[in-house]
Scaffold this motif. Sequence first.
Motif, PDB file in Angstrom:
ATOM      1  N   VAL A  58      39.410  33.010  36.355  1.00  0.00           N
ATOM      2  CA  VAL A  58      39.738  33.826  37.514  1.00  0.00           C
ATOM      3  C   VAL A  58      38.962  35.136  37.497  1.00  0.00           C
ATOM      4  CG1 VAL A  58      41.705  35.028  36.436  1.00  0.00           C
ATOM      5  CG2 VAL A  58      41.669  34.667  38.902  1.00  0.00           C
ATOM      6  N   VAL A  59      38.580  35.615  36.312  1.00  0.00           N
ATOM      7  CA  VAL A  59      37.816  36.862  36.218  1.00  0.00           C
ATOM      8  C   VAL A  59      36.433  36.679  36.827  1.00  0.00           C
ATOM      9  CG1 VAL A  59      36.809  38.542  34.635  1.00  0.00           C
ATOM     10  CG2 VAL A  59      39.106  37.663  34.202  1.00  0.00           C
ATOM     11  N   ALA A  60      35.725  35.641  36.392  1.00  0.00           N
ATOM     12  CA  ALA A  60      34.392  35.379  36.940  1.00  0.00           C
ATOM     13  C   ALA A  60      34.463  35.085  38.440  1.00  0.00           C
ATOM     14  CB  ALA A  60      33.748  34.208  36.199  1.00  0.00           C
ATOM     15  N   GLU A  61      35.489  34.378  38.871  1.00  0.00           N
ATOM     16  CA  GLU A  61      35.631  34.056  40.294  1.00  0.00           C
ATOM     17  C   GLU A  61      35.796  35.328  41.123  1.00  0.00           C
ATOM     18  OE1 GLU A  61      38.952  31.470  40.338  1.00  0.00           O
ATOM     19  OE2 GLU A  61      37.891  29.758  39.461  1.00  0.00           O
ATOM     20  N   ASN A  62      36.588  36.271  40.618  1.00  0.00           N
ATOM     21  CA  ASN A  62      36.787  37.525  41.346  1.00  0.00           C
ATOM     22  C   ASN A  62      35.523  38.382  41.354  1.00  0.00           C
ATOM     23  OD1 ASN A  62      39.677  38.246  42.399  1.00  0.00           O
ATOM     24  ND2 ASN A  62      40.023  37.064  40.524  1.00  0.00           N
ATOM     25  N   ILE A  63      34.750  38.312  40.278  1.00  0.00           N
ATOM     26  CA  ILE A  63      33.486  39.048  40.247  1.00  0.00           C
ATOM     27  C   ILE A  63      32.543  38.508  41.311  1.00  0.00           C
ATOM     28  CG2 ILE A  63      31.424  39.507  38.878  1.00  0.00           C
ATOM     29  CD1 ILE A  63      33.188  39.620  36.403  1.00  0.00           C
ATOM     30  N   GLU A  64      32.442  37.187  41.402  1.00  0.00           N
ATOM     31  CA  GLU A  64      31.592  36.570  42.422  1.00  0.00           C
ATOM     32  C   GLU A  64      32.046  36.973  43.822  1.00  0.00           C
ATOM     33  OE1 GLU A  64      28.894  35.034  42.159  1.00  0.00           O
ATOM     34  OE2 GLU A  64      28.762  34.061  40.188  1.00  0.00           O
ATOM     35  N   ALA A  65      33.360  36.957  44.041  1.00  0.00           N
ATOM     36  CA  ALA A  65      33.884  37.317  45.358  1.00  0.00           C
ATOM     37  C   ALA A  65      33.590  38.781  45.686  1.00  0.00           C
ATOM     38  CB  ALA A  65      35.388  37.052  45.403  1.00  0.00           C
ATOM     39  N   ALA A  66      33.719  39.661  44.695  1.00  0.00           N
ATOM     40  CA  ALA A  66      33.457  41.086  44.915  1.00  0.00           C
ATOM     41  C   ALA A  66      31.984  41.328  45.234  1.00  0.00           C
ATOM     42  CB  ALA A  66      33.877  41.891  43.685  1.00  0.00           C
ATOM     43  N   LEU A  67      31.098  40.648  44.520  1.00  0.00           N
ATOM     44  CA  LEU A  67      29.670  40.788  44.796  1.00  0.00           C
ATOM     45  C   LEU A  67      29.327  40.279  46.191  1.00  0.00           C
ATOM     46  CD1 LEU A  67      28.142  39.727  41.350  1.00  0.00           C
ATOM     47  CD2 LEU A  67      28.264  42.035  42.311  1.00  0.00           C
ATOM     48  N   ALA A  68      29.972  39.193  46.595  1.00  0.00           N
ATOM     49  CA  ALA A  68      29.724  38.648  47.930  1.00  0.00           C
ATOM     50  C   ALA A  68      30.155  39.618  49.020  1.00  0.00           C
ATOM     51  CB  ALA A  68      30.461  37.318  48.093  1.00  0.00           C
ATOM     52  N   GLU A  69      31.152  40.455  48.721  1.00  0.00           N
ATOM     53  CA  GLU A  69      31.648  41.445  49.678  1.00  0.00           C
ATOM     54  C   GLU A  69      30.981  42.804  49.485  1.00  0.00           C
ATOM     55  OE1 GLU A  69      35.842  41.513  49.194  1.00  0.00           O
ATOM     56  OE2 GLU A  69      36.137  39.450  49.895  1.00  0.00           O
ATOM     57  N   ASN A  70      29.939  42.843  48.627  1.00  0.00           N
ATOM     58  CA  ASN A  70      29.212  44.092  48.338  1.00  0.00           C
ATOM     59  C   ASN A  70      30.117  45.178  47.775  1.00  0.00           C
ATOM     60  OD1 ASN A  70      26.670  43.106  49.305  1.00  0.00           O
ATOM     61  ND2 ASN A  70      27.380  43.456  51.410  1.00  0.00           N
ATOM     62  N   ASP A  71      31.088  44.758  47.000  1.00  0.00           N
ATOM     63  CA  ASP A  71      31.999  45.706  46.346  1.00  0.00           C
ATOM     64  C   ASP A  71      31.660  45.742  44.857  1.00  0.00           C
ATOM     65  OD1 ASP A  71      34.042  47.292  45.444  1.00  0.00           O
ATOM     66  OD2 ASP A  71      35.617  46.274  46.586  1.00  0.00           O
ATOM     67  N   ALA A  72      30.599  46.479  44.533  1.00  0.00           N
ATOM     68  CA  ALA A  72      30.147  46.549  43.145  1.00  0.00           C
ATOM     69  C   ALA A  72      31.186  47.203  42.249  1.00  0.00           C
ATOM     70  CB  ALA A  72      28.829  47.321  43.065  1.00  0.00           C
ATOM     71  N   ASP A  73      31.935  48.146  42.811  1.00  0.00           N
ATOM     72  CA  ASP A  73      32.945  48.849  42.023  1.00  0.00           C
ATOM     73  C   ASP A  73      34.022  47.882  41.530  1.00  0.00           C
ATOM     74  OD1 ASP A  73      34.207  51.548  41.214  1.00  0.00           O
ATOM     75  OD2 ASP A  73      35.808  50.575  42.351  1.00  0.00           O
ATOM     76  N   LEU A  74      34.497  46.993  42.411  1.00  0.00           N
ATOM     77  CA  LEU A  74      35.506  46.019  42.010  1.00  0.00           C
ATOM     78  C   LEU A  74      34.929  45.030  41.005  1.00  0.00           C
ATOM     79  CD1 LEU A  74      38.300  44.765  42.247  1.00  0.00           C
ATOM     80  CD2 LEU A  74      37.509  43.511  44.270  1.00  0.00           C
ATOM     81  N   ASP A  80      34.888  45.337  33.150  1.00  0.00           N
ATOM     82  CA  ASP A  80      35.626  46.152  32.174  1.00  0.00           C
ATOM     83  C   ASP A  80      36.842  45.398  31.655  1.00  0.00           C
ATOM     84  OD1 ASP A  80      33.848  48.215  32.479  1.00  0.00           O
ATOM     85  OD2 ASP A  80      35.103  49.362  33.864  1.00  0.00           O
ATOM     86  N   LEU A  81      37.533  44.709  32.558  1.00  0.00           N
ATOM     87  CA  LEU A  81      38.715  43.939  32.152  1.00  0.00           C
ATOM     88  C   LEU A  81      38.323  42.814  31.206  1.00  0.00           C
ATOM     89  CD1 LEU A  81      41.777  43.424  32.579  1.00  0.00           C
ATOM     90  CD2 LEU A  81      41.147  41.891  34.446  1.00  0.00           C
ATOM     91  N   ALA A  82      37.248  42.116  31.516  1.00  0.00           N
ATOM     92  CA  ALA A  82      36.781  41.018  30.666  1.00  0.00           C
ATOM     93  C   ALA A  82      36.387  41.542  29.291  1.00  0.00           C
ATOM     94  CB  ALA A  82      35.599  40.313  31.327  1.00  0.00           C
ATOM     95  N   ARG A  83      35.720  42.684  29.256  1.00  0.00           N
ATOM     96  CA  ARG A  83      35.305  43.264  27.974  1.00  0.00           C
ATOM     97  C   ARG A  83      36.527  43.639  27.134  1.00  0.00           C
ATOM     98  NH1 ARG A  83      32.855  47.323  29.910  1.00  0.00           N
ATOM     99  NH2 ARG A  83      30.881  46.222  30.231  1.00  0.00           N
ATOM    100  N   GLU A  84      37.520  44.212  27.778  1.00  0.00           N
ATOM    101  CA  GLU A  84      38.732  44.632  27.058  1.00  0.00           C
ATOM    102  C   GLU A  84      39.492  43.444  26.494  1.00  0.00           C
ATOM    103  OE1 GLU A  84      41.746  47.062  25.539  1.00  0.00           O
ATOM    104  OE2 GLU A  84      39.760  47.589  26.297  1.00  0.00           O
ATOM    105  N   ARG A  85      39.471  42.324  27.205  1.00  0.00           N
ATOM    106  CA  ARG A  85      40.259  41.163  26.797  1.00  0.00           C
ATOM    107  C   ARG A  85      39.400  40.077  26.142  1.00  0.00           C
ATOM    108  NH1 ARG A  85      45.116  42.067  29.079  1.00  0.00           N
ATOM    109  NH2 ARG A  85      45.877  40.002  28.516  1.00  0.00           N
ATOM    110  N   ASN A  86      38.164  40.432  25.787  1.00  0.00           N
ATOM    111  CA  ASN A  86      37.274  39.502  25.082  1.00  0.00           C
ATOM    112  C   ASN A  86      37.060  38.194  25.848  1.00  0.00           C
ATOM    113  OD1 ASN A  86      36.889  41.222  22.807  1.00  0.00           O
ATOM    114  ND2 ASN A  86      38.902  40.606  22.031  1.00  0.00           N
ATOM    115  N   ILE A  87      36.902  38.316  27.161  1.00  0.00           N
ATOM    116  CA  ILE A  87      36.598  37.167  28.003  1.00  0.00           C
ATOM    117  C   ILE A  87      35.088  37.137  28.216  1.00  0.00           C
ATOM    118  CG2 ILE A  87      36.913  36.117  30.273  1.00  0.00           C
ATOM    119  CD1 ILE A  87      39.647  37.468  30.393  1.00  0.00           C
TER     120      ILE A  87
END
Length: 379
Positions: A58-74, A80-87
């Motif tokens: 779900v993390v990678a899926e949300n990243i793809e969705a955010a990039l598609a919406e030009n929301d680099a911040d999200l 950051d969340l993936a890094r914190e949780r070792n994903i």
Amino acid sequence: MKQSRLGLALTLMTASGIALAVVWPHARDAGAILAAQDDPAVLSEIQLNSALRNNQAVVAENIEAALAENDADLANSFVDLARERNISLSEELSRRVADAVAEENSSSHFAKRFATGLVTGNADDVASLSGTVAGDLFVFGDIRDVVREGKHLAMGEDTDRLVLGLAIAGLAVTAATYVSVGGVAPVRAGLTLVKDARKVGRLGEGLMQWAGRSARGMVDAPMLQNAVASGSVMRPGQTMSAIRAAFHAEKAGALVRLAKDVGRVAEKAGTRGALDTLRIAEGPKDVARAARLAESKGGQTRAILKVLGRGALLLAAGTFNLTLWVFGALLALFGLLSSIKAATERLTLSWLTARKARRLRKQMAAASQPAMAIAAAPG
């Protein structure tokens, strides 16, 4: 009869053990959530564990969705969340996020968004918020909003009283900002964000109703109408003085406290994190909780809010339902312990009965040997 009672106890013990094994994971999570219901950082951590336990994709899926919406911040928040949780994330996806963040932070993009925020008064990122706050700090933005909404009020037209109240509160806070050399700047930014969220329809319904109620009584309508009639953006000092005279500062405390919490969220989680909070919040308590969450999670806040929604701030499930899981586990545990006790008693009784029977047989055998010897003796 004794065997049937022992069998019943063993059956109940087995059934209770199975029930406890089934209920225990839910009861454990429910108990942890109930214990953490007043700490949004811990509460979101527990619920994230549950949400990501079986679906880390779900993390990678949300990243793809955010990039598609030009929301680099999200997208970066999810990194950051993936890094914190070792994903683990693919190198290609991480690179795309880094490129998008670099583009969003470029000088040309910042200048363009700053100008947009300054002129229109609408903000959705750091650059446009900087422009909006700059306009409000120089009283241009707030006077523009007060004059526009004040004229609607004077002419009997539909008036956005919330924007009007926020703009007038902003004028008072702006004066305090200058006096304190930026000491209340987070409140100033918070008021601007709430006002912008209201303008673009990103203010949650519950929070909007609360803020609207809080804004009532802050403005002396007849005095404001006179100030607006004679006011002008070209005479900001005179206009500002007249408008502030129509403003009851003592009634703005609740909105100022809300703005302070919004400013805290923006400081730790970014402008869009604050706007996300305003969209899902149902009241000032939700925003205060979001501020505590942002102070603990920082850049991860937007990703957490995206995954959990308002559940990141308070119990998503009813307390009654969570309590039922805990009660069910306690009931199953009681049944298991009771059936173990009953089975132990039955086994002990059975063992004692068998032991007594063996002892009685031995005594009877011992007593019968002399009699048999006498009977077997000659004449």
